[in-house]
Design a protein around this motif. Structure first.
Motif, PDB file in Angstrom:
ATOM      1  N   MET A 171       0.709  -1.175   0.093  1.00  0.00           N
ATOM      2  CA  MET A 171      -0.016   0.113   0.037  1.00  0.00           C
ATOM      3  C   MET A 171       0.872   1.320  -0.205  1.00  0.00           C
ATOM      4  SD  MET A 171      -2.877   1.142   2.868  1.00  0.00           S
ATOM      5  CE  MET A 171      -1.515   1.792   4.074  1.00  0.00           C
ATOM      6  N   ASN A 172       1.959   1.210   0.960  1.00  0.00           N
ATOM      7  CA  ASN A 172       2.802   2.382   1.066  1.00  0.00           C
ATOM      8  C   ASN A 172       3.696   2.552  -0.301  1.00  0.00           C
ATOM      9  OD1 ASN A 172       1.790   3.119   3.519  1.00  0.00           O
ATOM     10  ND2 ASN A 172       3.332   1.763   4.585  1.00  0.00           N
ATOM     11  N   ASP A 173       3.899   1.576  -1.133  1.00  0.00           N
ATOM     12  CA  ASP A 173       4.777   1.647  -2.091  1.00  0.00           C
ATOM     13  C   ASP A 173       4.060   2.118  -3.104  1.00  0.00           C
ATOM     14  OD1 ASP A 173       6.934   1.065  -3.638  1.00  0.00           O
ATOM     15  OD2 ASP A 173       6.587  -0.896  -4.141  1.00  0.00           O
ATOM     16  N   ILE A 174       2.591   1.669  -3.493  1.00  0.00           N
ATOM     17  CA  ILE A 174       1.869   2.573  -4.344  1.00  0.00           C
ATOM     18  C   ILE A 174       1.393   3.885  -4.093  1.00  0.00           C
ATOM     19  CG2 ILE A 174      -0.685   2.360  -5.407  1.00  0.00           C
ATOM     20  CD1 ILE A 174      -0.670  -0.721  -4.656  1.00  0.00           C
ATOM     21  N   ASN A 175       1.338   4.174  -2.918  1.00  0.00           N
ATOM     22  CA  ASN A 175       0.906   5.532  -2.683  1.00  0.00           C
ATOM     23  C   ASN A 175       2.220   6.518  -2.896  1.00  0.00           C
ATOM     24  OD1 ASN A 175      -1.677   5.224  -1.951  1.00  0.00           O
ATOM     25  ND2 ASN A 175      -1.358   4.746   0.156  1.00  0.00           N
ATOM     26  N   LEU A 176       3.558   6.180  -2.556  1.00  0.00           N
ATOM     27  CA  LEU A 176       4.637   6.696  -2.895  1.00  0.00           C
ATOM     28  C   LEU A 176       4.935   7.076  -4.136  1.00  0.00           C
ATOM     29  CD1 LEU A 176       6.373   7.565  -0.220  1.00  0.00           C
ATOM     30  CD2 LEU A 176       7.835   5.727  -0.796  1.00  0.00           C
ATOM     31  N   HIS A 177       4.934   5.817  -5.066  1.00  0.00           N
ATOM     32  CA  HIS A 177       5.437   5.975  -6.219  1.00  0.00           C
ATOM     33  C   HIS A 177       4.247   6.245  -7.483  1.00  0.00           C
ATOM     34  CE1 HIS A 177       8.557   3.705  -4.033  1.00  0.00           C
ATOM     35  NE2 HIS A 177       9.350   4.497  -4.624  1.00  0.00           N
ATOM     36  N   VAL A 178       3.157   6.168  -7.281  1.00  0.00           N
ATOM     37  CA  VAL A 178       2.090   6.259  -8.464  1.00  0.00           C
ATOM     38  C   VAL A 178       1.296   7.475  -8.061  1.00  0.00           C
ATOM     39  CG1 VAL A 178       0.446   5.090  -9.835  1.00  0.00           C
ATOM     40  CG2 VAL A 178       2.184   3.755  -8.739  1.00  0.00           C
ATOM     41  N   LYS A 179       1.259   8.304  -8.991  1.00  0.00           N
ATOM     42  CA  LYS A 179       0.496   9.741  -8.518  1.00  0.00           C
ATOM     43  C   LYS A 179      -0.964   9.451  -9.017  1.00  0.00           C
ATOM     44  CE  LYS A 179       4.271  12.664  -9.346  1.00  0.00           C
ATOM     45  NZ  LYS A 179       5.198  13.644 -10.380  1.00  0.00           N
ATOM     46  N   LYS A 180      -1.908  10.215  -8.150  1.00  0.00           N
ATOM     47  CA  LYS A 180      -3.329  10.323  -8.714  1.00  0.00           C
ATOM     48  C   LYS A 180      -4.230   8.970  -8.451  1.00  0.00           C
ATOM     49  CE  LYS A 180      -3.093  14.022 -12.105  1.00  0.00           C
ATOM     50  NZ  LYS A 180      -3.235  14.370 -13.370  1.00  0.00           N
ATOM     51  N   VAL A 181      -3.524   8.085  -7.689  1.00  0.00           N
ATOM     52  CA  VAL A 181      -4.286   7.126  -7.034  1.00  0.00           C
ATOM     53  C   VAL A 181      -4.022   7.031  -5.607  1.00  0.00           C
ATOM     54  CG1 VAL A 181      -3.881   5.836  -9.204  1.00  0.00           C
ATOM     55  CG2 VAL A 181      -2.343   5.508  -7.479  1.00  0.00           C
ATOM     56  N   LYS A 182      -4.790   6.279  -4.809  1.00  0.00           N
ATOM     57  CA  LYS A 182      -4.729   6.105  -3.553  1.00  0.00           C
ATOM     58  C   LYS A 182      -5.050   4.630  -3.305  1.00  0.00           C
ATOM     59  CE  LYS A 182      -5.659   7.281   1.015  1.00  0.00           C
ATOM     60  NZ  LYS A 182      -4.628   7.921   1.612  1.00  0.00           N
ATOM     61  N   ALA A 183      -4.141   3.962  -2.728  1.00  0.00           N
ATOM     62  CA  ALA A 183      -4.240   2.549  -2.341  1.00  0.00           C
ATOM     63  C   ALA A 183      -4.743   2.390  -0.932  1.00  0.00           C
ATOM     64  CB  ALA A 183      -2.860   1.939  -2.524  1.00  0.00           C
ATOM     65  N   LEU A 184      -5.641   1.429  -0.824  1.00  0.00           N
ATOM     66  CA  LEU A 184      -6.270   1.264   0.512  1.00  0.00           C
ATOM     67  C   LEU A 184      -6.210  -0.167   0.901  1.00  0.00           C
ATOM     68  CD1 LEU A 184      -9.341   3.149  -0.645  1.00  0.00           C
ATOM     69  CD2 LEU A 184      -8.268   4.157   1.445  1.00  0.00           C
ATOM     70  N   ARG A 185      -6.005  -0.479   2.244  1.00  0.00           N
ATOM     71  CA  ARG A 185      -6.011  -1.817   2.881  1.00  0.00           C
ATOM     72  C   ARG A 185      -7.477  -2.127   2.783  1.00  0.00           C
ATOM     73  NH1 ARG A 185      -3.211  -5.375   6.502  1.00  0.00           N
ATOM     74  NH2 ARG A 185      -4.636  -6.693   5.313  1.00  0.00           N
ATOM     75  N   SER A 186      -7.965  -3.295   2.417  1.00  0.00           N
ATOM     76  CA  SER A 186      -9.409  -3.852   2.395  1.00  0.00           C
ATOM     77  C   SER A 186      -9.937  -3.798   3.823  1.00  0.00           C
ATOM     78  CB  SER A 186      -9.300  -4.832   1.632  1.00  0.00           C
ATOM     79  OG  SER A 186      -8.820  -5.006   0.380  1.00  0.00           O
ATOM     80  N   LYS A 187      -8.907  -4.266   4.740  1.00  0.00           N
ATOM     81  CA  LYS A 187      -9.343  -4.408   6.259  1.00  0.00           C
ATOM     82  C   LYS A 187      -9.735  -3.335   6.799  1.00  0.00           C
ATOM     83  CE  LYS A 187      -7.999  -8.690   8.097  1.00  0.00           C
ATOM     84  NZ  LYS A 187      -7.163  -9.536   9.004  1.00  0.00           N
ATOM     85  N   ASN A 188      -9.008  -2.188   6.380  1.00  0.00           N
ATOM     86  CA  ASN A 188      -9.125  -0.830   6.960  1.00  0.00           C
ATOM     87  C   ASN A 188     -10.433  -0.216   6.562  1.00  0.00           C
ATOM     88  OD1 ASN A 188      -6.616  -1.069   8.192  1.00  0.00           O
ATOM     89  ND2 ASN A 188      -5.529   0.361   7.049  1.00  0.00           N
ATOM     90  N   MET A 189     -10.980  -0.652   5.173  1.00  0.00           N
ATOM     91  CA  MET A 189     -11.775  -0.135   4.839  1.00  0.00           C
ATOM     92  C   MET A 189     -13.330  -0.467   5.410  1.00  0.00           C
ATOM     93  SD  MET A 189     -11.389  -0.296   0.666  1.00  0.00           S
ATOM     94  CE  MET A 189     -13.034  -0.203   0.262  1.00  0.00           C
TER      95      MET A 189
END
Lengths: 136, 398
Positions: free
Chosen positions: B233-251
């Protein structure tokens, strides 16, 4: 005298249940509301049909109270039982309801019609047996 | 003695009916409360299983809106899109294992009713969340214009449903999950492309500057070996712009806490109602035994032992509680099973009734609890009764 009372008690119970069915589907347990364009969906027809079925069953139940003849009471009880079974299968089997099972006609109206109709059918069957075995 | 117990109960129909009704009310409260708590727990487990991926990636703007959660978790129809290139960007990250895209489309009412349904398109080549579920429900490979419908949709295998003027075949119907997926339509990417194109032709959709063939709504991701979901999740949020990665469990943590609140409240109510009921039963049995002191004294004179009389009081209480409990459970089943949908809607939480085995166990548990409570309430009365002074009672006014 006691035997007549039994017939009357069953008639009263059936009348109350039939009226509950008739009034219930038009009030607290009614079908889905109209669409945005004001038109009613198919489930509205099922609601009307169930209300008519309830009214017919109520008339039959009142006749069970009013008529003293054993054979007539047995026949009326049988007719009420059959009518109740028909009423139970009306929603979705005879008249299709809305598309989603989460809609009001599926979650509230249909279970109400099925539960009340099944109870009416069972009470009518018991009334039929009691009237049939009773000695006039 | 057995027939005497029955005669005693039938001889006082009003008292017997009142005690039976009280036992029925208590059992109804316990049974229905327990079943609702179990169903809510089941619904949450089902929702967790249905989300099916460790990480979900959506367009950044969508994740900041309340509507996003409504679409994913509450079953509201809606859609949000991002460029398909994000799929390749994210797939290239080392921390990403399985990845599959989904495309959302909200229908305007279908054939039979005005209610719109959520249509989700998935890629059968890469999908790892929907396909196993379709297979479990007895469905196979989807052809073009084939759709799979949720269990709450009033459509069956072989039916035709029309969305935006495109007629689709119902190829499978999914098992009930107790979640919003029960009112969703699933199809493959090719079919959903056809539906999107048709919606554009009819002027019913607007994708602004995005090209329909180059969009996705969300990406479902499982971490690669050696990476935790948090790292992915952190990797995606850090390296890919204009998207948001979320953990399903947190949702689903919000739903989980609402569910805990409702379950806690129901449990407290069950305990309160039951404690009150046991006190009322205790008082009722005590009053009943006091009322019947002369009857017991006569039975003693006729040769009944103290233990036999105590046993009779005990049996009466047990019979009333078990009969009442059975009535309460039957009424509970009549309310729970046919009106399950209405309960689910009122609670607005994932709700999935447990299987028949669990329901039977719950009925058994309620009967045992009612019998135990009746026995506990009757013990004191039976003990008091066994200590009455026969001579004194028969000579006295009482």
């Amino acid at each position: 005298m006691e035997k007549n009372n039994k017939g009357i008690i069953f008639g009263i119970v059936l009348t109350v249940l039939s009226l509950a069915l008739c009034i219930g589907v038009k009030t607290a347990f009614k079908a889905c509301g109209p669409m945005e364009n004001g038109m009613y969906m198919n489930c509205h027809k099922a609601e009307n049909a169930a209300a008519v079925a309830g009214a017919v069953l109520a008339v039959l139940s009142v006749l069970i109270i009013a008529i003293k003849n054993k054979g007539a009471r047995v026949a009326l009880s049988a007719l009420t039982a059959v009518g109740a079974v028909v009423s139970a299968i009306l929603p979705n089997n005879v008249i299709k309801l809305c598309m989603m099972d989460t809609m009001h006609c599926h979650t509230t109206m249909r279970p109400f019609i099925v539960v009340v109709s099944v109870i009416i059918a069972v009470v009518s069957a018991v009334s039929l047996i009691v009237n049939a075995v009773s000695k006039d | 003695m057995k027939s005497l117990t029955l005669k005693n109960l039938l001889g006082r129909p009003v008292r017997t009916a009142a005690l039976t009704a009280l036992a029925a009310l208590l059992s109804f409260a316990v049974f229905i409360g327990t079943m609702i708590v179990l169903s809510l727990g089941n619904g949450l487990d089902s929702l967790e299983a249905r989300l099916g991926a460790e990480v979900m990636t959506v367009p950044y703007e969508a994740a900041t809106k309340k509507k996003f959660e409504d679409v994913i978790l509450q079953g509201m129809t809606g859609y949000f899109y991002m460029d398909k290139s994000k799929l390749d960007e994210i797939a290239a990250l080392d921390s990403v294992g399985d990845i599959s895209a989904q495309l959302y489309l909200a229908s305007t009412g279908s054939n039979c009713c005005s209610m719109p349904v959520q249509i989700i398109g998935f890629d059968p080549e890469t999908d790892f969340t929907v396909t196993p579920w379709i297979k479990k429900s007895g469905g196979g490979q989807l052809k073009e214009l084939d759709i799979v419908v949720g269990s709450d949709l009033n459509a069956f295998v072989g039916d035709k449903l029309s969305f935006y003027g495109v007629e689709c075949n119902v190829a499978a119907k999914l098992d009930k999950t107790g979640t919003t997926y029960d009112t969703t339509v699933f199809t493959n990417i090719d079919t959903i492309d056809r539906l999107i194109q048709s919606s554009l032709d009819k002027g019913m959709n607007d994708f602004k500057n995005l090209k329909p063939e180059n969009i996705v709504s969300c990406l479902l991701i499982n971490s690669a070996d050696g990476y935790s979901p948090e790292e992915t999740m952190n990797d995606i949020n850090l390296h890919v712009k204009k998207v948001k990665a979320l953990r399903s469990k947190n949702m689903i943590s919000g739903i989980s806490s609402s569910l805990d609140g409702v379950s806690g409240m129901i449990r407290t109510l069950i305990i309160a109602v039951w404690a009150l009921g046991v006190v009322i039963l205790l008082l009722a049995f005590t009053m009943s035994v006091n009322e019947r002191r002369k009857e017991f004294a006569v039975l003693r004179v006729m040769g009944s032992s103290r233990s036999k009389l105590a046993g009779m009081v005990f049996k009466e209480a047990l019979s009333v509680c078990i009969a009442g409990s059975a009535v309460g459970c039957v009424i509970g089943l009549i309310v729970l099973i046919p009106f399950g949908g209405a309960i689910e809607q009122k609670l607005s939480l994932p709700y999935l009734l447990p299987g028949p085995a669990a329901v039977l166990m719950c009925v058994g548990g309620t009967l045992i609890l009612a019998a135990a409570s009746g026995a506990a309430a009757a013990v004191l009365s039976a003990w008091r009764m066994s200590r009455i002074d026969t001579g004194l009672v028969l000579r006295g006014d009482n």
